[in-house]
Design an enzyme around this catalytic site. Sequence first.
Site, short mmCIF file in Angstrom:
data_model
loop_
_atom_site.label_atom_id
_atom_site.label_comp_id
_atom_site.label_asym_id
_atom_site.label_seq_id
_atom_site.Cartn_x
_atom_site.Cartn_y
_atom_site.Cartn_z
N GLN A 1 -3.44 5.43 29.06
CA GLN A 1 -4.59 5.28 27.52
C GLN A 1 -3.68 5.59 27.24
O GLN A 1 -3.75 5.61 25.62
CB GLN A 1 -4.47 7.29 27.72
CG GLN A 1 -4.25 8.17 26.78
CD GLN A 1 -4.69 9.63 27.24
OE1 GLN A 1 -5.32 10.07 28.29
NE2 GLN A 1 -3.67 10.91 26.83
N LYS B 1 -5.01 2.62 23.99
CA LYS B 1 -6.34 2.43 23.39
C LYS B 1 -5.88 2.51 21.69
O LYS B 1 -6.14 1.47 20.59
CB LYS B 1 -6.66 4.33 23.42
CG LYS B 1 -7.60 4.24 24.46
CD LYS B 1 -8.56 5.37 24.87
CE LYS B 1 -9.04 5.30 26.30
NZ LYS B 1 -7.53 4.70 27.15
N SER C 1 1.37 -4.65 -11.37
CA SER C 1 3.19 -4.28 -11.62
C SER C 1 3.07 -2.78 -12.24
O SER C 1 2.52 -3.08 -13.79
CB SER C 1 4.16 -3.84 -11.95
OG SER C 1 5.29 -4.25 -12.30
N GLU D 1 0.42 -11.11 0.75
CA GLU D 1 1.60 -10.48 1.60
C GLU D 1 1.23 -9.65 2.61
O GLU D 1 1.86 -9.61 3.36
CB GLU D 1 2.02 -9.68 0.51
CG GLU D 1 2.53 -10.63 -0.75
CD GLU D 1 3.16 -10.12 -2.18
OE1 GLU D 1 4.31 -9.70 -2.42
OE2 GLU D 1 2.35 -9.78 -2.76
N THR E 1 7.29 -31.67 4.18
CA THR E 1 7.77 -31.42 6.18
C THR E 1 9.03 -30.92 5.39
O THR E 1 9.49 -30.69 4.13
CB THR E 1 7.98 -32.23 6.19
OG1 THR E 1 8.84 -32.96 6.11
CG2 THR E 1 6.77 -32.45 6.53
N HIS E 2 9.36 -29.34 5.86
CA HIS E 2 10.98 -28.52 5.73
C HIS E 2 10.89 -28.16 4.18
O HIS E 2 11.49 -28.44 3.38
CB HIS E 2 11.94 -30.17 5.45
CG HIS E 2 11.99 -30.43 6.74
ND1 HIS E 2 12.50 -30.29 7.83
CD2 HIS E 2 11.45 -31.75 7.09
CE1 HIS E 2 12.97 -31.11 8.96
NE2 HIS E 2 11.56 -32.07 8.54
N ASN F 1 -0.21 -9.96 -8.73
CA ASN F 1 0.39 -9.61 -7.56
C ASN F 1 -0.11 -10.12 -6.73
O ASN F 1 -0.99 -9.75 -6.60
CB ASN F 1 1.31 -8.60 -7.39
CG ASN F 1 2.77 -8.40 -8.04
OD1 ASN F 1 3.03 -9.59 -8.79
ND2 ASN F 1 2.64 -7.19 -8.18
N LYS G 1 3.10 -9.12 -14.95
CA LYS G 1 2.69 -9.63 -13.50
C LYS G 1 1.25 -10.07 -11.98
O LYS G 1 0.18 -8.70 -13.55
CB LYS G 1 3.64 -8.41 -12.67
CG LYS G 1 5.26 -8.75 -13.19
CD LYS G 1 5.67 -9.63 -11.71
CE LYS G 1 5.59 -10.32 -10.59
NZ LYS G 1 6.50 -8.64 -10.58
#
Length: 471
Positions: free
Chosen positions: A322, A325, A277, A290, A155-156, A285, A283
Amino acid sequence: MSKLWGGRFTKQTNHLVEEYTASIKFDQALALEDVQGSLAHVTMLGTCGILPQEDVEKIKAGLLRVQEKIKSGEVEYSVSDEDIHMNIEKQLIAEVGPVGGKLHTGRSRNDQVATDMHLYLRKRVVEFVGLLHDLQEALINQAKQNQATILPGYTHLQRAQPILFAHHLMAYVSMFQRDIERLQDSYKRINVLPLGAGALAGTTFAIDRHLSAELLHFDAVYDNSLDAVSDRDFIIEFLADASILMMHLSRLSEELVLWSSTEFRFVELDDAFCTGSSIMPQKKNPDVPELVRGKTGRVYGNLMGLLTVLKSLPLAYNKDMQEDKEGMFDTVSTLQGALQLFAPMIATMKVNAEQMRNAVNQDFSNATDIADFLAAKGLPFRQAHEVIGKTVLYCIQNNKYLLDLTMDEFKQFSPLFDDTIYHVLQPETVVNARNVYGGTASGQVAQAIERAEERLTATHAWVQEYLEKSK
Ligand code: ARG
């Protein structure tokens, strides 16, 4: 050929006006629904004796040829024909000659476009329930494999109490269940037919709206013609349901991003669902979660957009409508993209149970249980809380965790401590102590999984039934 509505005009439309007012660039996504609605309409006109059967047959055959051309990508749409309805009518007339011009008897583009949108959206709703089913299934399978995996619950974003990883995943299954139920419920309001409302007031022809509804598998017809052509609530409702769903997906996305960081290392997403990357060779990712998190913004935006378009619009149809859409199509494709990726990404995700366990061993997430222990021995909970607060402070100052304390150290804080505290503080004990309905105890989680699997079967059956109905 000139404009289908050109009779009253003495001048050509300014070409910028044509460009500005045309919707064909995006409403061509409704082509098949438009033909489907027209086939039912013309059948109904024949049955009611409004058009001779021979004309009806010609028009139907022409519509079916246009349908084939749409499917094979042969139809060329033109901006000067404004929208999908005019484009298809032009195609039909090119196929069958002037008799094609009888199709629009007793109909307006206003009830026609609304019908197309209802047909389109009810199919999408069923598909989304199916995709949510698959995502729930992937989450439930991961939960089943992680019924003994313990991690800190937060929590937090501070470690709070240990929980089963299965329990955490099942929280999302519950959220997606509500998303499913919202979509299923919205089907009732989508599956109402506006056709027959005419431009706004109905039509002078003795049509049978209920027959059209039956032919198109609608459960009901709109009972007010003005409302039928002006209502876009069903789209707003879909956009709202989609927004809540994206909010859920973005919360899960955020956790996946956090959990796959080196700081957490709780999960590893499969290589097939990650990207690298261009500069940093190390990396990997988590682009998919995301982007889902990021794309939540446009889905909320589409909801706000349409609410604002409709706000204060006088009855009945206005050209503003219109604008219903593009946002809807964008939300549909955004959701499709996210849901199609999420189920296999969750299914292939590796869970680092050891790392989760290490995290639990190195925290104070069992502190509530030791306070509960003293409270159960008769110490008022407020005092127990204070005592354990001091105990935790002592641990922090001495670089220890609660389970490292000797009995002498425990006794300094309260004489009520005894040897059973070492058992009470074990993560398994802590987890299994929360043996309330909906809690994290392993027996409760096992039952929650069983209940979810029953709902999964029910959802699967619903999708099969409605795939057929919404065709
Ligand atoms: N393209 C229009 C729309 O999507 C179709 C309805 C046009 N109706 C009209 N009265 N101009 O809203």
